[in-house]
Design a protein around this motif. Structure first.
Motif, PDB file in Angstrom:
ATOM      1  N   TYR A   1      13.962   8.894   0.554  1.00 35.97           N
ATOM      2  CA  TYR A   1      13.572   8.400   1.875  1.00 35.97           C
ATOM      3  C   TYR A   1      14.805   8.281   2.782  1.00 35.97           C
ATOM      4  CZ  TYR A   1      11.036   5.636   5.345  1.00 35.97           C
ATOM      5  OH  TYR A   1      10.439   5.197   6.495  1.00 35.97           O
ATOM      6  N   PRO A   7      -0.068   9.383   6.693  1.00 34.37           N
ATOM      7  CA  PRO A   7      -0.176  10.402   7.739  1.00 34.37           C
ATOM      8  C   PRO A   7       0.804  10.145   8.884  1.00 34.37           C
ATOM      9  CG  PRO A   7      -1.820   8.718   8.078  1.00 34.37           C
ATOM     10  CD  PRO A   7      -1.090   8.351   6.817  1.00 34.37           C
ATOM     11  N   GLU A  66      15.827  11.595   4.025  1.00 28.80           N
ATOM     12  CA  GLU A  66      14.938  12.062   5.086  1.00 28.80           C
ATOM     13  C   GLU A  66      15.306  11.406   6.428  1.00 28.80           C
ATOM     14  OE1 GLU A  66      12.941  14.399   5.304  1.00 28.80           O
ATOM     15  OE2 GLU A  66      11.651  13.965   7.025  1.00 28.80           O
ATOM     16  N   LEU A  98      10.761   1.610   2.092  1.00 28.37           N
ATOM     17  CA  LEU A  98       9.651   2.538   2.364  1.00 28.37           C
ATOM     18  C   LEU A  98       8.646   1.966   3.364  1.00 28.37           C
ATOM     19  CD1 LEU A  98       8.816   3.799  -1.251  1.00 28.37           C
ATOM     20  CD2 LEU A  98      10.345   4.825   0.431  1.00 28.37           C
ATOM     21  N   LEU A 139       0.833  -1.223   0.000  1.00 27.77           N
ATOM     22  CA  LEU A 139       0.000   0.000   0.000  1.00 27.77           C
ATOM     23  C   LEU A 139       0.861   1.263   0.000  1.00 27.77           C
ATOM     24  CD1 LEU A 139      -2.565  -0.952   2.858  1.00 27.77           C
ATOM     25  CD2 LEU A 139      -2.474  -1.852   0.542  1.00 27.77           C
ATOM     26  N   LEU A 140       1.885   1.297  -0.850  1.00 26.22           N
ATOM     27  CA  LEU A 140       2.887   2.374  -0.767  1.00 26.22           C
ATOM     28  C   LEU A 140       2.661   3.548  -1.713  1.00 26.22           C
ATOM     29  CD1 LEU A 140       6.186   0.281  -0.518  1.00 26.22           C
ATOM     30  CD2 LEU A 140       4.995   1.474   1.325  1.00 26.22           C
ATOM     31  N   TYR A 141       1.727   3.435  -2.634  1.00 27.80           N
ATOM     32  CA  TYR A 141       1.619   4.464  -3.670  1.00 27.80           C
ATOM     33  C   TYR A 141       1.080   5.794  -3.153  1.00 27.80           C
ATOM     34  CZ  TYR A 141       2.385   1.338  -7.652  1.00 27.80           C
ATOM     35  OH  TYR A 141       2.909   0.485  -8.580  1.00 27.80           O
ATOM     36  N   GLN A 142       1.565   6.865  -3.730  1.00 30.59           N
ATOM     37  CA  GLN A 142       0.921   8.165  -3.600  1.00 30.59           C
ATOM     38  C   GLN A 142      -0.111   8.223  -4.732  1.00 30.59           C
ATOM     39  OE1 GLN A 142       3.478  11.513  -4.362  1.00 30.59           O
ATOM     40  NE2 GLN A 142       2.154  12.925  -3.245  1.00 30.59           N
ATOM     41  N   ILE A 200       4.964  -0.177   8.339  1.00 33.97           N
ATOM     42  CA  ILE A 200       3.578   0.141   8.001  1.00 33.97           C
ATOM     43  C   ILE A 200       2.870  -1.094   7.443  1.00 33.97           C
ATOM     44  CG2 ILE A 200       3.962   2.608   7.675  1.00 33.97           C
ATOM     45  CD1 ILE A 200       3.975   2.225   4.684  1.00 33.97           C
ATOM     46  N   VAL A 214      12.766   7.396  -5.205  1.00 39.42           N
ATOM     47  CA  VAL A 214      11.959   7.555  -4.000  1.00 39.42           C
ATOM     48  C   VAL A 214      12.655   6.922  -2.786  1.00 39.42           C
ATOM     49  CG1 VAL A 214      10.556   5.530  -4.565  1.00 39.42           C
ATOM     50  CG2 VAL A 214       9.620   7.272  -3.063  1.00 39.42           C
ATOM     51  N   TYR A 264      -3.262   8.725   0.635  1.00 38.69           N
ATOM     52  CA  TYR A 264      -1.997   8.993   1.321  1.00 38.69           C
ATOM     53  C   TYR A 264      -0.772   8.433   0.597  1.00 38.69           C
ATOM     54  CZ  TYR A 264      -4.099  10.623   5.707  1.00 38.69           C
ATOM     55  OH  TYR A 264      -4.754  11.327   6.673  1.00 38.69           O
ATOM     56  N   GLN A 265       0.319   9.168   0.703  1.00 38.92           N
ATOM     57  CA  GLN A 265       1.628   8.610   0.364  1.00 38.92           C
ATOM     58  C   GLN A 265       2.130   7.959   1.657  1.00 38.92           C
ATOM     59  OE1 GLN A 265       4.633  11.529  -0.543  1.00 38.92           O
ATOM     60  NE2 GLN A 265       5.902  10.036  -1.628  1.00 38.92           N
ATOM     61  N   THR A 266       1.734   6.699   1.859  1.00 42.50           N
ATOM     62  CA  THR A 266       1.857   6.068   3.177  1.00 42.50           C
ATOM     63  C   THR A 266       3.262   6.024   3.780  1.00 42.50           C
ATOM     64  OG1 THR A 266       1.920   3.939   2.075  1.00 42.50           O
ATOM     65  CG2 THR A 266      -0.205   4.639   2.989  1.00 42.50           C
ATOM     66  N   PRO A 267       4.332   5.938   2.987  1.00 46.55           N
ATOM     67  CA  PRO A 267       5.636   5.901   3.651  1.00 46.55           C
ATOM     68  C   PRO A 267       5.884   7.137   4.526  1.00 46.55           C
ATOM     69  CG  PRO A 267       5.860   5.185   1.382  1.00 46.55           C
ATOM     70  CD  PRO A 267       4.454   5.693   1.535  1.00 46.55           C
ATOM     71  N   ILE A 324      10.608   9.924  14.519  1.00 48.72           N
ATOM     72  CA  ILE A 324       9.691  10.947  15.057  1.00 48.72           C
ATOM     73  C   ILE A 324       9.203  10.528  16.448  1.00 48.72           C
ATOM     74  CG2 ILE A 324       7.405  12.014  14.757  1.00 48.72           C
ATOM     75  CD1 ILE A 324       7.936  11.926  11.696  1.00 48.72           C
ATOM     76  N   VAL A 336      11.263   6.597   9.325  1.00 50.14           N
ATOM     77  CA  VAL A 336      11.028   8.020   9.593  1.00 50.14           C
ATOM     78  C   VAL A 336      10.098   8.201  10.789  1.00 50.14           C
ATOM     79  CG1 VAL A 336       9.927  10.107   8.681  1.00 50.14           C
ATOM     80  CG2 VAL A 336      11.540   8.826   7.259  1.00 50.14           C
ATOM     81  N   ARG A 337       8.948   7.501  10.792  1.00 49.81           N
ATOM     82  CA  ARG A 337       8.036   7.659  11.931  1.00 49.81           C
ATOM     83  C   ARG A 337       8.644   7.103  13.217  1.00 49.81           C
ATOM     84  NH1 ARG A 337       4.520   6.065   7.973  1.00 49.81           N
ATOM     85  NH2 ARG A 337       2.941   7.546   7.252  1.00 49.81           N
ATOM     86  N   TYR A 349       1.321   4.238  12.164  1.00 47.90           N
ATOM     87  CA  TYR A 349       1.118   5.622  11.729  1.00 47.90           C
ATOM     88  C   TYR A 349       1.003   6.569  12.923  1.00 47.90           C
ATOM     89  CZ  TYR A 349       0.142   3.360   7.312  1.00 47.90           C
ATOM     90  OH  TYR A 349       0.255   2.599   6.181  1.00 47.90           O
TER      91      TYR A 349
END
Lengths: 480, 480
Positions: free
Chosen positions: A341, B117, A344, A297, A109-112, A390, A337, B111-114, A306, A302-303, A433
């Protein structure tokens, strides 16, 4: 254990058990790889006449493979290996274009979605390459297989091969195993209609299609029902999908960690050496939160950072008392991409160290260069393991750290990892998330009592090693 | 028709039937709005004592609403309107932060899930605002409603209100209507666990929850089953969700186009004037492909332009013989991602005109300034209607164009629009991610025979107007 194996077993996967490099003197040297499948196949022993069909992954591989229909077992570490010399452009389109940039993105489920994917004429030529690549595997397997042999086809690279192989050799017993999650129908339908159907029908060419968890198995069956109109029947947890007069059994085998290997390997001198280095970097008396991932990804690094930053902001009592060791190894750097990532991840890591670091306390240690021995050293040190993808087929790191950690560890685990099905009861479970929840979970993990941690780690390690690679492999074979 | 209405009807929605502007002399002027709900509510007539509770959307609205518990019917065009003076910061967090940037994104899979949100502390304060905003509606409705009144709560802005209202007034009959799609469980679970459950339980506070298609109704029921463990029972196509001892019926009402209004409105002088302008811009004897959308991420304008470019590249016979009229009206320009999307639409449009334009043939006419009369003029001119959203609750444009088009039109329609359920049989159906297929569909639509086009348009128009707004509204009321 070899007695349970059939007369002949064949394995097909994109990556084989061996790869080649050119030495300085110009000769080609075979290097044996690792992983669950290599370890698994060893279960049936060298005398079973097993054949592993794989793709040449580099120009040196192609050169090694070229002209040899089969590489000798002595060059490959025991197995019969047939490495397919697929031309570089076809391979790139099939592997990067379809497998890694399309099927992988769909299942995770990675697409924008507002802008990607775009199924244009470029996609169509990549798809033709994927079909050719799958056909090459089917051709090779059809040639190699003895009458009635069992063929285990692996993963999203080879979804069309089972059906193509059945057309060529209806006498074979064919299994397919998906190492990824499977997308729910509403997301799977992003794929062009013919492609979506071809992938499902390809896998349904197998006698048995297996997955890492019941959740992914059900999602596959849901897609077959909604997109193909296939009939799905249940018998307890066992599913059967019937389409166009043929039935495919749907199985589940949750690949576990190789406890024996890990415990031995993680106490060798190279690991001890890195352990000493890491201890020095971390400093005395500090708790250690460990994560080890490819910079993929879906891994949600990243999260994770955070959430760690949030922990330090809301719990100043941890300043100077905790260090987050994050290993984010290179992955798919040919895709922009993924490079963004990674950048980031590095940016956030610097931010965290500059916001909180003081004196000799460096709150975050980030390494981006792959080093297996150092990973194991980090596993041993872990007070807390952070595994927050994710979406993830299984996630073996979640299984390995509890097995290896010296003093036991608390596991913060995403409920979207396949491993959640087996480890959820003893982990601190998070929505990947939700960085607030993840920050709270890290605090809870850091403050877990020693007794509680020991009890949970013991149960986590037991669950994690319930189906080690060799038994996982044999279970598939027996069920087929 | 007023006889079928109960003693008292209340409607609750974010946007009400009226908004205010300040005149040059400083006085406030009420402006009556349009839309399905305004039209629908008129079905029960001015004497039914209907009350519409809505939010003040601007500072001028807030000023008009301030101090008045209820605006007089003569100021609002007939209905009793109670406009809630919710403070600007709370409103912005509830409306932009939660409704439009979270729930909308979840239900449309945007969403761009990577990277998005991230449910952090900022999200939590927005969520508290959304709860306060929903409570304000529940408080006002509880005050306004007569004993046993029927309350129709609208859409994703007000998912918590049904339950909050029931707690205050168990005597009321409460309905909820979702104008958006509903996400499948695997995507809906992106939401923080407590938030995901609260939204579902909020809607289940209604006696009846209704959707635009069976597909979204089933997705909602799936989420209730998987996330809440609710029991879902079927009786034919009718679903009932039972949770915590209460049952909520799940209904479907596919809002249709208002044929009578559209046919009349589209032949007024202002439309005729714009029709003449458009004809001149297009040039004689050219086929016209029309799309009209808000520039909303889900509307898929970018892939629509890619498909049109592909048509012109693969079918040079259309050069000089077709014009694509694309109206992409401003939407949510307070969100950066929408501004970027709009820029991408404009960039692609320029690229297409510069790649193919020659002489006085301009292959693409893009307008980004909203003009309802010009939209109707384009509807009238349409030989082909292009409606290709990646996901859409219904999409009324797909229903309106066949009703209004002067010479009948071929409809290219995404199978991910709710309208597909009713119009799919006479449309040329596409996967919205598949620009190759969409380009082929445009060619097929352009070459459809006049006879075929006429027959299909007639059936499309009939299906499109099967449940016009007034009957749609009454159907909900009766079913409640």
């Amino acid at each position: 254990m070899a007695t349970t194996a059939p007369a002949q077993v064949l394995v097909a996967s994109n990556r084989g058990p061996v790869s080649y490099t050119r030495s300085e003197d110009g000769t080609l040297t075979a290097k044996r790889g690792g992983g669950g499948l290599v370890s698994g196949l060893s279960a049936i022993g060298p005398d079973a006449g097993a054949v592993w069909v794989c793709a040449a992954l580099s120009d040196v591989d192609r050169e090694a493979a070229h002209g040899h229909t089969r590489l000798a077992p002595e060059d490959t570490g025991g197995q019969q290996v047939r490495m397919l010399d697929i031309d570089a452009a076809t391979f790139a389109d099939a592997y990067n274009g379809i497998a890694n940039s399309t099927l992988w993105f769909v299942h995770h489920l990675l697409y924008q979605t507002p802008l990607e994917p775009v199924f244009d004429e470029g996609f169509r030529s990549q798809w033709a390459a994927y079909e050719a690549y799958n056909s090459a595997f089917a051709d090779a397997l059809a040639e190699e297989a003895a009458q009635g042999a069992a063929v285990l086809v692996q993963d999203y690279h080879l979804t069309l091969t089972p059906r193509l192989l059945r057309e060529r050799r209806p006498d074979l017993r064919i299994g397919h195993f998906s190492h990824t999650p499977w997308a729910p129908p509403d997301y799977y339908r992003l794929l062009p209609d013919d492609v979506a159907a071809e992938v499902l029908r390809g896998i349904l060419g197998a006698d048995r299609a297996a997955f890492l968890t019941h959740r992914w198995a059900r999602a596959f069956a849901d897609c077959c029902a909604e997109l193909l109109g296939a009939e799905v029947t249940h018998e307890g947890e066992e599913l059967t999908v019937t389409h166009e007069g043929r039935s495919t059994r749907i199985g589940v085998h949750g690949l576990g960690a190789d406890g024996e290997f890990l415990r031995e390997r993680s106490h060798r001198p190279d690991v001890d050496e890195r352990l000493a280095d890491l201890r020095e970097q971390i400093g005395d008396g500090r708790k250690v939160i460990v994560r080890v991932d490819r910079t993929e990804l879906s891994k949600n690094i990243v999260r994770g950072l955070i959430a760690y930053r949030r922990l330090l902001r809301t719990h100043p009592e941890w300043h100077g008392r905790v260090v987050h060791v994050a290993f984010a190894y290179p992955s798919r750097h040919d895709l922009a991409v993924y490079r963004e990532y990674t950048a980031e991840v590095q940016r956030l890591a610097e931010e965290i160290n500059s916001e909180f670091g003081r004196g000799e306390w460096r709150p975050l240690i980030l390494h981006v260069k792959d080093d297996f021995a150092r990973s194991l050293a980090a596993y041993r040190l872990a007070d807390v393991a952070l595994v927050n993808p994710i979406r993830d087929g299984m996630n073996l790191v979640a299984k390995e750290i509890p097995v290896v950690s010296d003093d036991g560890c608390a596991l913060v685990l995403s409920r979207e990892a396949g491993a959640y099905a087996e480890l959820g009861g003893d982990a601190i479970v998070v929505n990947p998330y939700d960085t607030e929840e993840t920050a709270r979970a890290l605090h809870e993990a850091l403050t877990m009592s020693t007794g509680e941690r020991a009890v949970r780690t013991k149960r986590l390690a037991a669950a994690a090693t319930a189906l080690p690679p060799q038994r996982w492999f044999l279970a598939q074979l027996e069920a087929l």
